[in-house]
Design a protein around this motif. Sequence first.
Motif, PDB file in Angstrom:
ATOM      1  N   LYS A 181       0.852  -1.193   0.000  1.00 54.74           N
ATOM      2  CA  LYS A 181       0.000   0.000   0.000  1.00 54.74           C
ATOM      3  C   LYS A 181       0.885   1.239   0.000  1.00 54.74           C
ATOM      4  CE  LYS A 181      -3.738   2.290   2.619  1.00 54.74           C
ATOM      5  NZ  LYS A 181      -3.047   3.533   3.061  1.00 54.74           N
ATOM      6  N   GLU A 182       0.693   2.097  -0.996  1.00 60.31           N
ATOM      7  CA  GLU A 182       1.379   3.387  -1.081  1.00 60.31           C
ATOM      8  C   GLU A 182       0.317   4.471  -1.118  1.00 60.31           C
ATOM      9  OE1 GLU A 182       3.838   3.581  -4.551  1.00 60.31           O
ATOM     10  OE2 GLU A 182       5.365   2.202  -3.767  1.00 60.31           O
ATOM     11  N   ASN A 183       0.093   5.160  -0.014  1.00 62.80           N
ATOM     12  CA  ASN A 183      -0.986   6.142   0.088  1.00 62.80           C
ATOM     13  C   ASN A 183      -2.315   5.447  -0.217  1.00 62.80           C
ATOM     14  OD1 ASN A 183       0.773   8.321   0.761  1.00 62.80           O
ATOM     15  ND2 ASN A 183       1.407   8.381  -1.391  1.00 62.80           N
ATOM     16  N   THR A 184      -2.945   5.759  -1.356  1.00 58.30           N
ATOM     17  CA  THR A 184      -4.216   5.094  -1.685  1.00 58.30           C
ATOM     18  C   THR A 184      -4.053   4.032  -2.773  1.00 58.30           C
ATOM     19  OG1 THR A 184      -4.739   6.846  -3.278  1.00 58.30           O
ATOM     20  CG2 THR A 184      -5.587   7.109  -1.030  1.00 58.30           C
ATOM     21  N   LYS A 185      -2.815   3.752  -3.175  1.00 56.08           N
ATOM     22  CA  LYS A 185      -2.575   2.754  -4.228  1.00 56.08           C
ATOM     23  C   LYS A 185      -2.229   1.401  -3.605  1.00 56.08           C
ATOM     24  CE  LYS A 185      -0.215   1.981  -8.612  1.00 56.08           C
ATOM     25  NZ  LYS A 185       0.650   2.568  -9.665  1.00 56.08           N
ATOM     26  N   ILE A 186      -2.871   0.345  -4.108  1.00 49.34           N
ATOM     27  CA  ILE A 186      -2.617  -1.030  -3.670  1.00 49.34           C
ATOM     28  C   ILE A 186      -1.971  -1.791  -4.825  1.00 49.34           C
ATOM     29  CG2 ILE A 186      -3.613  -3.111  -2.655  1.00 49.34           C
ATOM     30  CD1 ILE A 186      -3.956  -0.526  -0.975  1.00 49.34           C
ATOM     31  N   ILE A 187      -0.897  -2.536  -4.510  1.00 46.24           N
ATOM     32  CA  ILE A 187      -0.161  -3.270  -5.535  1.00 46.24           C
ATOM     33  C   ILE A 187      -0.051  -4.739  -5.135  1.00 46.24           C
ATOM     34  CG2 ILE A 187       2.024  -3.477  -6.786  1.00 46.24           C
ATOM     35  CD1 ILE A 187       1.650  -0.311  -4.940  1.00 46.24           C
ATOM     36  N   SER A 188      -0.489  -5.640  -6.025  1.00 47.34           N
ATOM     37  CA  SER A 188      -0.339  -7.084  -5.829  1.00 47.34           C
ATOM     38  C   SER A 188       0.479  -7.647  -6.984  1.00 47.34           C
ATOM     39  CB  SER A 188      -1.714  -7.754  -5.783  1.00 47.34           C
ATOM     40  OG  SER A 188      -1.588  -9.155  -5.663  1.00 47.34           O
ATOM     41  N   GLN A 189       1.426  -8.566  -6.684  1.00 45.51           N
ATOM     42  CA  GLN A 189       2.299  -9.103  -7.737  1.00 45.51           C
ATOM     43  C   GLN A 189       2.434 -10.621  -7.621  1.00 45.51           C
ATOM     44  OE1 GLN A 189       5.598  -6.137  -6.954  1.00 45.51           O
ATOM     45  NE2 GLN A 189       5.386  -5.820  -9.150  1.00 45.51           N
ATOM     46  N   PRO A 190       1.358 -11.345  -7.967  1.00 44.91           N
ATOM     47  CA  PRO A 190       1.401 -12.806  -7.839  1.00 44.91           C
ATOM     48  C   PRO A 190       2.347 -13.460  -8.842  1.00 44.91           C
ATOM     49  CG  PRO A 190      -0.593 -12.111  -8.980  1.00 44.91           C
ATOM     50  CD  PRO A 190       0.063 -10.865  -8.480  1.00 44.91           C
ATOM     51  N   ILE A 191       3.004 -14.521  -8.371  1.00 45.13           N
ATOM     52  CA  ILE A 191       3.859 -15.357  -9.226  1.00 45.13           C
ATOM     53  C   ILE A 191       3.120 -16.637  -9.544  1.00 45.13           C
ATOM     54  CG2 ILE A 191       5.943 -16.777  -9.301  1.00 45.13           C
ATOM     55  CD1 ILE A 191       7.372 -14.688  -7.671  1.00 45.13           C
ATOM     56  N   LYS A 192       3.063 -16.962 -10.804  1.00 42.26           N
ATOM     57  CA  LYS A 192       2.574 -18.265 -11.256  1.00 42.26           C
ATOM     58  C   LYS A 192       3.305 -18.574 -12.554  1.00 42.26           C
ATOM     59  CE  LYS A 192       0.026 -20.384  -8.505  1.00 42.26           C
ATOM     60  NZ  LYS A 192       1.218 -20.360  -7.656  1.00 42.26           N
ATOM     61  N   GLY A 193       4.125 -19.606 -12.524  1.00 36.04           N
ATOM     62  CA  GLY A 193       4.921 -19.964 -13.693  1.00 36.04           C
ATOM     63  C   GLY A 193       6.406 -19.940 -13.362  1.00 36.04           C
ATOM     64  N   THR A 194       7.071 -21.085 -13.518  1.00 39.32           N
ATOM     65  CA  THR A 194       8.475 -21.232 -13.130  1.00 39.32           C
ATOM     66  C   THR A 194       9.224 -22.027 -14.190  1.00 39.32           C
ATOM     67  OG1 THR A 194       7.804 -21.326 -10.803  1.00 39.32           O
ATOM     68  CG2 THR A 194      10.028 -22.099 -11.317  1.00 39.32           C
TER      69      THR A 194
END
Length: 437
Positions: A245-258
């Motif tokens: 969470k940066e101020n009002t911004k939400i960031i998600s960074q899922p990993i799928k694939g190796t």
Amino acid sequence: MLLLHNKKNLRTSIFKSISNVDQFKMLLLNWSQQFREIVYLDSNNYPQKYSSYNAVLAVDAFTSIKTDYHNAFEDLKQYQQQTKDWLFGYLSYDLKNDTEKLKSNNFDGLQFPDLFFFQPKKLFFLKDNQLEISYLAMCDDEIDSDFEEILNFNIEEESHKTNINVKQRISKEKYIEKVQEMLTHIHRGDIYEANFCMEFYAENIIDTVKIFKRLDEISEPPFACYFKNNKHYLLSASPERYLRKENTKIISQPIKGTSKRFEDATLDRQSKTELAQNPKERSENIMIVDLVRNDLSHTASKGSVNVEELCEIYTFKQVHQMISTITSEVEINTSPVEILKTTFPMGSMTGAPKISAMQIIEELEETKRGLYSGAMGYFTPTGDFDFNVVIRSILYNAEEKYISFSVGSAITALSEPEKEYEECLLKAKAMHDVLVS
């Protein structure tokens, strides 16, 4: 040297320049071992768009919260609102039982609390070669003496080989049977995808700092973490962000694939290209992107959920990974804990639909996940936060001398059990190697 005093949270900050950053980080981690509570986070200078610090150390609890899953998110919300200070700690996977009618009855050799956070007396923030030391008021006269102690701290030489006997909780044959059961659920339409995990374990005494250092050097991940709460330890080389969470911004960074790294440059490029083009890997990534978009929508301002990156390939020392970046905007008064509660556990470690996947995971897995596939991170005094996904990690209960690490892979309709097993062994290699070599 600049001295700041923040009356709101009674912290004193001093700023210093560090000449040898890598050496200082090791001195800092070794010096921290005198404290009962430690969180050390290291980005290993991995290039990333969303980052605040290169490394952070938080030690010595002034206040803390420790609880099982019952009402855990509400308790955390109250604690975060009351302290309005830096908080460091973790959310275990089994907090799923607080938000849904789920259970965790599998074997637990680690016995970690389901949730633990603490308000540290002493904080160190490293950005490039600039260090901020931030102490609560009752400790502010210790800043200069502690800094000198860190600079002159004596690090012992590497000890002999560990030669730990690592065992596998689920045999290869049993693993394949269980994946085939998972595929039956998928073909029947119960789920589209599920992350199925298995545990490796040992009973021994380990030097946690040396093991963490080796694991970190092998992987150099962006979300490395060393955690200690008395007798409970996490040594994590995680490449994955859960939520920021940066101020009002939400960031998600899922990993799928190796896919595997190769020393030969041509083979390595080929492995990376094949991962980018692999229909099975792309489909499992996109399914989780859809799940994350839905999770973020619970707290997002209308129309603000956005996929910034879809199926991008990131390269790490051990593997290539497929990562997507999903963002949203929230109203300024949205509770940070509510954002976590409505997205937890992270989709990359559950599957889709999430609740059905978690029910089937509980039936087929043989170990309580606990902190594995949970999240470790921090809250800022203003309610921002950043949490990793606890994967590629060694967990240790020093009192019970119990060492554990788990690995998993996403099972979809296109999965081949033998290949999923090979992917698990690939992910387990770094943890296995630092324990047995």
